[in-house]
Design a protein around this motif. Structure first.
Motif, PDB file in Angstrom:
ATOM      1  N   LYS A   1       0.825  -1.209   0.000  1.00  0.00           N
ATOM      2  CA  LYS A   1       0.000   0.000   0.000  1.00  0.00           C
ATOM      3  C   LYS A   1       0.858   1.258   0.000  1.00  0.00           C
ATOM      4  CE  LYS A   1      -3.578   2.344   2.723  1.00  0.00           C
ATOM      5  NZ  LYS A   1      -4.411   2.267   3.956  1.00  0.00           N
ATOM      6  N   ILE A   2       1.917   1.270   0.786  1.00  0.00           N
ATOM      7  CA  ILE A   2       2.760   2.468   0.868  1.00  0.00           C
ATOM      8  C   ILE A   2       3.888   2.434  -0.157  1.00  0.00           C
ATOM      9  CG2 ILE A   2       2.229   2.784   3.309  1.00  0.00           C
ATOM     10  CD1 ILE A   2       4.931   1.595   3.994  1.00  0.00           C
ATOM     11  N   GLY A   3       3.923   1.423  -1.020  1.00  0.00           N
ATOM     12  CA  GLY A   3       4.892   1.377  -2.104  1.00  0.00           C
ATOM     13  C   GLY A   3       6.248   0.827  -1.736  1.00  0.00           C
ATOM     14  N   VAL A   4       6.367   0.189  -0.578  1.00  0.00           N
ATOM     15  CA  VAL A   4       7.653  -0.381  -0.176  1.00  0.00           C
ATOM     16  C   VAL A   4       7.882  -1.730  -0.830  1.00  0.00           C
ATOM     17  CG1 VAL A   4       8.985  -1.226   1.798  1.00  0.00           C
ATOM     18  CG2 VAL A   4       7.662   0.882   1.992  1.00  0.00           C
ATOM     19  N   ALA A   5       6.838  -2.524  -0.961  1.00  0.00           N
ATOM     20  CA  ALA A   5       6.933  -3.843  -1.587  1.00  0.00           C
ATOM     21  C   ALA A   5       6.125  -3.839  -2.878  1.00  0.00           C
ATOM     22  CB  ALA A   5       6.410  -4.926  -0.644  1.00  0.00           C
ATOM     23  N   PRO A   6       6.619  -4.469  -3.945  1.00  0.00           N
ATOM     24  CA  PRO A   6       5.869  -4.521  -5.207  1.00  0.00           C
ATOM     25  C   PRO A   6       4.750  -5.553  -5.130  1.00  0.00           C
ATOM     26  CG  PRO A   6       7.905  -5.737  -5.434  1.00  0.00           C
ATOM     27  CD  PRO A   6       7.916  -5.145  -4.055  1.00  0.00           C
ATOM     28  N   GLU A   7       3.722  -5.319  -5.916  1.00  0.00           N
ATOM     29  CA  GLU A   7       2.633  -6.288  -5.981  1.00  0.00           C
ATOM     30  C   GLU A   7       3.103  -7.589  -6.634  1.00  0.00           C
ATOM     31  OE1 GLU A   7      -0.746  -4.622  -7.868  1.00  0.00           O
ATOM     32  OE2 GLU A   7      -0.952  -2.947  -6.475  1.00  0.00           O
ATOM     33  N   ASN A   8       3.950  -7.449  -7.641  1.00  0.00           N
ATOM     34  CA  ASN A   8       4.526  -8.630  -8.294  1.00  0.00           C
ATOM     35  C   ASN A   8       5.793  -9.031  -7.555  1.00  0.00           C
ATOM     36  OD1 ASN A   8       5.391 -10.625  -9.976  1.00  0.00           O
ATOM     37  ND2 ASN A   8       5.737  -9.318 -11.754  1.00  0.00           N
ATOM     38  N   GLY A   9       5.834 -10.260  -7.092  1.00  0.00           N
ATOM     39  CA  GLY A   9       6.970 -10.715  -6.303  1.00  0.00           C
ATOM     40  C   GLY A   9       8.278 -10.742  -7.061  1.00  0.00           C
ATOM     41  N   ASN A  10       8.241 -10.679  -8.399  1.00  0.00           N
ATOM     42  CA  ASN A  10       9.467 -10.721  -9.185  1.00  0.00           C
ATOM     43  C   ASN A  10      10.094  -9.350  -9.377  1.00  0.00           C
ATOM     44  OD1 ASN A  10       9.363 -13.528  -9.590  1.00  0.00           O
ATOM     45  ND2 ASN A  10       7.976 -13.299 -11.333  1.00  0.00           N
ATOM     46  N   ASP A  11       9.368  -8.281  -8.988  1.00  0.00           N
ATOM     47  CA  ASP A  11       9.934  -6.945  -9.111  1.00  0.00           C
ATOM     48  C   ASP A  11      10.902  -6.677  -7.969  1.00  0.00           C
ATOM     49  OD1 ASP A  11       8.417  -6.587 -11.348  1.00  0.00           O
ATOM     50  OD2 ASP A  11       6.777  -5.565 -10.308  1.00  0.00           O
ATOM     51  N   VAL A  12      11.703  -5.620  -8.139  1.00  0.00           N
ATOM     52  CA  VAL A  12      12.717  -5.286  -7.139  1.00  0.00           C
ATOM     53  C   VAL A  12      12.049  -4.616  -5.948  1.00  0.00           C
ATOM     54  CG1 VAL A  12      14.833  -4.016  -6.688  1.00  0.00           C
ATOM     55  CG2 VAL A  12      14.433  -5.007  -8.954  1.00  0.00           C
ATOM     56  N   PRO A  13      12.173  -5.154  -4.731  1.00  0.00           N
ATOM     57  CA  PRO A  13      11.583  -4.501  -3.553  1.00  0.00           C
ATOM     58  C   PRO A  13      12.432  -3.310  -3.125  1.00  0.00           C
ATOM     59  CG  PRO A  13      12.701  -6.514  -2.909  1.00  0.00           C
ATOM     60  CD  PRO A  13      12.769  -6.453  -4.412  1.00  0.00           C
ATOM     61  N   LEU A  14      11.760  -2.267  -2.635  1.00  0.00           N
ATOM     62  CA  LEU A  14      12.480  -1.087  -2.194  1.00  0.00           C
ATOM     63  C   LEU A  14      13.249  -1.332  -0.898  1.00  0.00           C
ATOM     64  CD1 LEU A  14       9.856   1.726  -2.955  1.00  0.00           C
ATOM     65  CD2 LEU A  14      11.785   0.974  -4.343  1.00  0.00           C
ATOM     66  N   LEU A  15      12.909  -2.410  -0.188  1.00  0.00           N
ATOM     67  CA  LEU A  15      13.632  -2.751   1.027  1.00  0.00           C
ATOM     68  C   LEU A  15      14.973  -3.420   0.739  1.00  0.00           C
ATOM     69  CD1 LEU A  15      10.906  -4.153   3.443  1.00  0.00           C
ATOM     70  CD2 LEU A  15      12.235  -2.079   3.728  1.00  0.00           C
ATOM     71  N   GLU A  16      15.239  -3.718  -0.511  1.00  0.00           N
ATOM     72  CA  GLU A  16      16.432  -4.493  -0.856  1.00  0.00           C
ATOM     73  C   GLU A  16      17.726  -3.855  -0.375  1.00  0.00           C
ATOM     74  OE1 GLU A  16      18.545  -5.827  -4.951  1.00  0.00           O
ATOM     75  OE2 GLU A  16      16.479  -6.462  -4.681  1.00  0.00           O
ATOM     76  N   PRO A  17      17.926  -2.519  -0.484  1.00  0.00           N
ATOM     77  CA  PRO A  17      19.196  -1.962   0.010  1.00  0.00           C
ATOM     78  C   PRO A  17      19.436  -2.234   1.487  1.00  0.00           C
ATOM     79  CG  PRO A  17      18.073  -0.379  -1.399  1.00  0.00           C
ATOM     80  CD  PRO A  17      17.115  -1.506  -1.186  1.00  0.00           C
ATOM     81  N   LEU A  18      18.383  -2.282   2.291  1.00  0.00           N
ATOM     82  CA  LEU A  18      18.555  -2.528   3.724  1.00  0.00           C
ATOM     83  C   LEU A  18      18.693  -4.009   4.025  1.00  0.00           C
ATOM     84  CD1 LEU A  18      18.618  -1.404   6.600  1.00  0.00           C
ATOM     85  CD2 LEU A  18      16.129  -1.578   6.643  1.00  0.00           C
ATOM     86  N   THR A  19      17.787  -4.811   3.513  1.00  0.00           N
ATOM     87  CA  THR A  19      17.839  -6.237   3.798  1.00  0.00           C
ATOM     88  C   THR A  19      19.046  -6.902   3.143  1.00  0.00           C
ATOM     89  OG1 THR A  19      16.348  -6.669   1.932  1.00  0.00           O
ATOM     90  CG2 THR A  19      15.345  -6.386   4.096  1.00  0.00           C
ATOM     91  N   CYS A  20      19.531  -6.330   2.051  1.00  0.00           N
ATOM     92  CA  CYS A  20      20.729  -6.875   1.413  1.00  0.00           C
ATOM     93  C   CYS A  20      21.934  -6.744   2.343  1.00  0.00           C
ATOM     94  CB  CYS A  20      20.995  -6.150   0.094  1.00  0.00           C
ATOM     95  SG  CYS A  20      22.269  -6.919  -0.922  1.00  0.00           S
ATOM     96  N   THR A  21      21.981  -5.654   3.117  1.00  0.00           N
ATOM     97  CA  THR A  21      23.044  -5.490   4.105  1.00  0.00           C
ATOM     98  C   THR A  21      22.928  -6.540   5.197  1.00  0.00           C
ATOM     99  OG1 THR A  21      23.055  -3.107   3.668  1.00  0.00           O
ATOM    100  CG2 THR A  21      24.121  -3.853   5.685  1.00  0.00           C
ATOM    101  N   TRP A  22      21.697  -6.856   5.603  1.00  0.00           N
ATOM    102  CA  TRP A  22      21.512  -7.924   6.588  1.00  0.00           C
ATOM    103  C   TRP A  22      22.163  -9.219   6.112  1.00  0.00           C
ATOM    104  CZ3 TRP A  22      15.559  -7.675   7.983  1.00  0.00           C
ATOM    105  CH2 TRP A  22      15.290  -6.460   8.627  1.00  0.00           C
ATOM    106  N   TYR A  23      21.884  -9.573   4.864  1.00  0.00           N
ATOM    107  CA  TYR A  23      22.319 -10.871   4.356  1.00  0.00           C
ATOM    108  C   TYR A  23      23.792 -10.892   3.994  1.00  0.00           C
ATOM    109  CZ  TYR A  23      17.625 -12.890   4.179  1.00  0.00           C
ATOM    110  OH  TYR A  23      16.415 -13.403   4.525  1.00  0.00           O
ATOM    111  N   LEU A  24      24.293  -9.854   3.337  1.00  0.00           N
ATOM    112  CA  LEU A  24      25.690  -9.844   2.916  1.00  0.00           C
ATOM    113  C   LEU A  24      26.637  -9.847   4.116  1.00  0.00           C
ATOM    114  CD1 LEU A  24      25.662  -7.354  -0.091  1.00  0.00           C
ATOM    115  CD2 LEU A  24      25.952  -9.827  -0.185  1.00  0.00           C
ATOM    116  N   CYS A  25      26.283  -9.109   5.167  1.00  0.00           N
ATOM    117  CA  CYS A  25      27.112  -9.059   6.373  1.00  0.00           C
ATOM    118  C   CYS A  25      26.678 -10.071   7.425  1.00  0.00           C
ATOM    119  CB  CYS A  25      27.081  -7.658   6.980  1.00  0.00           C
ATOM    120  SG  CYS A  25      27.843  -6.394   5.955  1.00  0.00           S
TER     121      CYS A  25
END
Length: 591
Positions: A334-358
């Motif tokens: 609703k607020i545009g953070v997650a895409p409706e289509n699961g295959n699109d790039v989520p806007l949370l990726e820059p933050l959660t990517c840091t969780w996973y890479l580190c």
């Protein structure tokens, strides 16, 4: 008698100063005891590097891992209850037994059993992540526990179950190096390298030494400069990496791994993984555990150029969010953070990517990070998914109030369970490490994660991300080709302009030369040709007055010719005109 009672009471009073599993205070601070000679060396904190002179000096209060604790002092411990307490692994503690002693006793007994196993059986017991990769079927720990109690499982399965429970309950700090060395598979990986004749750690160091130094004084290998750029950004408030010894060990491990795995080389965030390992074990073991994490435990292409594996895991996390926390996922859409289509790039990726890479090193308090690593090195990549969802669910009340991406970022950076030990300033009361781990594995909290379903989601997203990376690479190559073509056109145009300019300058010089040649020819002609009206017989009869009567044009050309020749010019005067000419009549009249 009073001393004994005081000693018992003192032991009880300090009970809450140690995390039951791993010696961590519930606020995230570590106990000061250490039995590791590598970590307790007094020379590690001696001498600050000149390039890190702006860092905090080691006079500030620090925990046993070298992190600054001045902004987050431990809360005073409360008196313990006189009633018997259970140990971290079950069973009641004796009046004189601390949770730390109980934990070490259990682990000592378990490690003694592991020493009797064959190498193959040892891998089965300690490396649960390997079993998960090889078996697609889902067998929960609860099912295995029931089978074990009913004596329906083999002794090896029972021992594996016990090892997993010990891991989730915490590891004593002085035993963490040995446990990580076993459960990561690094022990068997180093032995396999020797058997196959591959480069060992010492062999790689010898190769680097023989390669010499470049003009910057760094190792003459491809990744040396990239490593050096990130070296001083690693744990800037940690006393272990203020000293040159710590920096040298970190540099050696990262450069050595770049030599070992040229496909990966060096990727940002690998410096934090290596530094975190160095805080818990000696350099050679840290090198092999790092190799096991990148090459075996994590999915392929996690730290490559396009980070396909890591980006696919972000979409798996978003898919599990939709599966496990549908209301929060709907709010994100609703607020545009997650895409409706699961295959699109989520806007949370820059933050959660840091969780996973580190692997949550920079995203959690130190005690929680260590507990996550305990479980991750034993159970594998699925731990990252569990911990990520646990954090999102813990923050869900605040996240549901957010109206945009900035608000979501603020919540996920400042929530009590995700405050980093590297953050400056006062910290809120943080979630104890024990609570976070219990939430991550609580079936009533986020449920189970069948291997087959998670693997299917990852394969789908990894294929999509790989296709996106391929398209991006094609576009990048096209843009690069267009850029090179534009540069070539500009170069050819510049050459054409320079050539044209030279031709124009050459034409002008040719005109000047032609004019000069004509002038010289005119000056070399006799005056009688230039001025046919003049007829002077001799220089004596003409005299200076007759020369003065020559036209000014002839005089100026004569002077120019004299300048060109560089010597006086002798001009033979024309013959004297006859008496019948007007000039002769004029001469007679004057006489």
């Amino acid at each position: 008698m009073e001393d004994e009672e005081g000693g018992v009471e003192k032991g009880k009073m300090t009970e809450e100063m140690n995390v039951k599993e791993g010696h961590f205070h519930e606020e995230g601070n570590l106990s000061q005891s250490s039995s590791s000679p590598w970590l307790s060396s007094s020379t590690r904190a001696a001498g600050l590097s000149s390039t890190r002179s702006t860092r905090k000096h080691s006079v500030t209060p620090r925990d046993a891992y070298g992190f600054d604790t001045s902004s987050n002092p431990p809360s005073p411990s409360s008196p313990s209850s006189p009633s018997p307490k259970k140990g971290p692994m079950g069973g009641f503690l004796s009046p004189s037994e601390t949770p730390e002693q109980h934990l070490r006793q259990k682990w000592t007994k378990l490690l003694g059993k592991l020493e009797k196993l064959s190498p193959a059986d040892l891998l089965i017991v300690t490396c649960r992540w390997r079993t998960s990769l090889e078996s697609k079927s889902h067998h929960s720990l609860t099912l295995k526990s029931v089978q074990s109690k009913l004596n329906l499982s083999s002794p090896l399965t029972t021992l594996s179950l016990k090892f997993t429970k010990r891991i989730r309950s915490g590891i004593p700090r002085d035993m963490r190096e040995q446990v990580w060395w076993l459960c990561s598979g690094a022990s068997s990986k180093s032995q396999l390298a020797e058997e196959k004749g591959e480069l060992t750690y010492k062999g790689i160091l010898k190769f680097i030494e023989e390669s010499g130094k470049d003009e910057n004084g760094l190792a003459n290998v491809q990744v040396a400069m990239e490593v050096e750029k990130d070296l001083h950004r690693t744990f800037p408030n940690n006393s272990h990496f203020e000293a040159e010894e710590g920096l040298s060990s970190l540099r050696t491990i990262l450069v050595a791994y770049g030599v070992r795995n040229t496909t990966v080389g060096y990727c940002q965030s690998m410096n934090f993984l290596a530094a975190f390992l160095l805080l818990n074990m000696e350099p050679e073991r840290a090198f092999w555990v790092l190799a096991a994490i990148i090459e075996d435990i994590l999915p392929a292409d996690y730290y490559t150029k396009h980070m396909v594996g890591s980006r696919a895991d972000q979409r798996v996390l978003l898919g599990c969010l939709k599966w496990k926390l549908p209301s929060l996922h709907k709010h994100f859409v609703k607020i545009g953070v997650a895409p409706e289509n699961g295959n699109d790039v989520p806007l949370l990726e820059p933050l959660t990517c840091t969780w996973y890479l580190c692997i949550f090193i920079n995203s959690l308090q130190l005690g929680s990070s260590l507990r996550v690593w305990d479980c991750f090195l034993h159970e594998g990549r699925k731990v990252l998914l569990r911990v990520g969802l646990s954090i999102l669910k813990s923050c869900s009340p605040e996240l549901m109030k957010c109206e945009d991406l900035i608000g979501v970022y603020e919540v996920l950076r400042n929530n009590r369970c995700v405050v980093s030990h590297m953050a400056d300033g006062p910290k809120p009361k943080m979630m104890p490490a024990e609570e976070l781990i219990k939430l991550a594995y609580d079936k009533s909290w986020i449920g189970s994660f069948p291997h087959d379903k998670i693997d299917a989601m990852r394969e789908e997203h990894q294929a999509n991300v790989a296709e996106e990376a391929r398209v991006m690479e094609v576009r990048r190559e096209e843009r690069e080709k267009e850029r090179l073509e534009r540069e070539e056109q500009r170069r050819l145009k510049k050459i054409e302009e320079e050539k044209k300019k030279k031709e124009e300058e050459g034409g002008e010089r040719g005109e000047v030369k032609e004019t000069t040649r004509e002038t010289e020819e005119n000056l070399l002609e006799p005056p009688s040709l230039l001025f046919p009206s003049l007829s002077i017989s001799s220089q004596q009869s003409l005299g200076s007055d007759a020369e003065a009567e020559l036209p000014s044009k002839f005089t100026s050309k004569r002077n120019s010719l004299m300048m060109l020749v560089g010597a006086p010019l002798e001009i033979t005067p024309p013959p004297v005109p006859p008496a019948s000419s007007p000039t002769g009549n004029l001469k007679k009249e004057e006489d």
